[in-house]
Scaffold this active site. Sequence first.
Site, PDB file in Angstrom:
ATOM      1  N   GLY A  32       0.824  -1.215   0.000  1.00  0.00           N
ATOM      2  CA  GLY A  32       0.000   0.000   0.000  1.00  0.00           C
ATOM      3  C   GLY A  32       0.848   1.250   0.000  1.00  0.00           C
ATOM      4  O   GLY A  32       2.012   1.221  -0.395  1.00  0.00           O
ATOM      5  N   HIS A  35       2.445   4.755  -4.856  1.00  0.00           N
ATOM      6  CA  HIS A  35       3.002   5.916  -5.546  1.00  0.00           C
ATOM      7  C   HIS A  35       3.191   5.551  -7.021  1.00  0.00           C
ATOM      8  O   HIS A  35       2.857   4.420  -7.430  1.00  0.00           O
ATOM      9  CB  HIS A  35       4.321   6.354  -4.899  1.00  0.00           C
ATOM     10  CG  HIS A  35       5.297   5.227  -4.699  1.00  0.00           C
ATOM     11  ND1 HIS A  35       5.877   4.546  -5.744  1.00  0.00           N
ATOM     12  CD2 HIS A  35       5.787   4.641  -3.574  1.00  0.00           C
ATOM     13  CE1 HIS A  35       6.686   3.623  -5.297  1.00  0.00           C
ATOM     14  NE2 HIS A  35       6.649   3.634  -3.965  1.00  0.00           N
ATOM     15  N   HIS A  38       4.570   2.070  -7.963  1.00  0.00           N
ATOM     16  CA  HIS A  38       3.584   0.970  -7.972  1.00  0.00           C
ATOM     17  C   HIS A  38       2.689   1.080  -9.205  1.00  0.00           C
ATOM     18  O   HIS A  38       2.364   0.084  -9.840  1.00  0.00           O
ATOM     19  CB  HIS A  38       2.667   1.054  -6.741  1.00  0.00           C
ATOM     20  CG  HIS A  38       3.377   0.903  -5.432  1.00  0.00           C
ATOM     21  ND1 HIS A  38       3.483   1.928  -4.525  1.00  0.00           N
ATOM     22  CD2 HIS A  38       3.983  -0.168  -4.873  1.00  0.00           C
ATOM     23  CE1 HIS A  38       4.138   1.504  -3.464  1.00  0.00           C
ATOM     24  NE2 HIS A  38       4.457   0.245  -3.637  1.00  0.00           N
ATOM     25  N   SER A 186       9.522   5.860  -3.183  1.00  0.00           N
ATOM     26  CA  SER A 186       9.411   4.839  -2.144  1.00  0.00           C
ATOM     27  C   SER A 186       8.329   5.305  -1.176  1.00  0.00           C
ATOM     28  O   SER A 186       8.198   6.512  -0.924  1.00  0.00           O
ATOM     29  CB  SER A 186      10.743   4.744  -1.392  1.00  0.00           C
ATOM     30  OG  SER A 186      10.561   4.127  -0.141  1.00  0.00           O
ATOM     31  N   SER A 187       7.596   4.355  -0.626  1.00  0.00           N
ATOM     32  CA  SER A 187       6.570   4.746   0.360  1.00  0.00           C
ATOM     33  C   SER A 187       7.232   5.411   1.555  1.00  0.00           C
ATOM     34  O   SER A 187       6.631   6.248   2.230  1.00  0.00           O
ATOM     35  CB  SER A 187       5.787   3.516   0.814  1.00  0.00           C
ATOM     36  OG  SER A 187       5.234   2.883  -0.322  1.00  0.00           O
TER      37      SER A 187
END
Length: 294
Positions: A32, A35, A38, A186-187
């Site tokens: 989840g 961004h 993904h 990156s998350s």
Amino acid sequence: MEIITRRQRMSMVTRKLRREEAKTIGLVPTMGALHDGHLSLVREARRMCEVVIVSIFVNPTQFGPNEDYEKYPRDLTKDTTLLADYNVDYIFAPSVEEIYPKGFSTYVTVEGLSNQLEGAARPGHFRGVATVLTILFNIIRPDFAFFGQKDAQQTIVVKRLVRDLAFDTEIVVLPTVRETSGLALSSRNAYLNEEERRAAAVLYRALTRAEQAYINGERSARKLIEIVGAEVATEPRVRLDYVSVNDAETLEKLDKLEDQTALLSLAAYVGSTRLIDNVVLHPARQRVRSMAES
Ligand code: PAF
């Protein structure tokens, strides 16, 4: 788009799609906090597959005891809205108990590839990744699964997992998506303040300096590592954890780069946030580039 939370329902849906409708199924496994990185995977899955499933599961077994499992960004509503725009068919968003029911005690370890680089810095991390992916692959049985090159070691571990355990899933790896500054998406970038975000761009700058030296003929791993170190040192907010040059398939540490494709990878703290990044050094491609430039 249907959101599925139970593994039994997910298995039932994919079994039907496979057996009765002979559909090609693509899985984009995520934690989840989606961004553009993904979304580039989702786009490619949509292009290649008839059915696209995105899993959203913050996997506790891949986090160490002092890592950011609790504070890892979670926003299923926002992720769902984003994925609806990408014409995703199913979101699989199980609870921890659904993936790891009471009494869960089977783990998967990809030996040799899992205890260096990120594995050395984060003991148990790849055991958690390999275990959750084994569960997801068994539930969904995707024809294709999509991963980003930013997590280079993860892609190498997953390819070996699939080969060794004979999963009928092809692993597709897509290029790292970057901000215009070069910072890899990156998350965990969500943890950076504005100054840190600006400072973090030094990581890719350092990697591309070393890549350029490689293109110009530098073949000593130590020299390439020094180039990265010197560039990162210009940014006081950033502290290197490691820089390494490894064979891009076996992860064997290299001193001298010869004919093999090599992975130049690093991890660094920007403030208290740990980020990773890498570039792949291809001997054949670099030769073509240098010939074209001469
Ligand atoms: O890359 C990630 O987000 C995770 O490691 C993955 C592959 C979804 C497994 O939890």
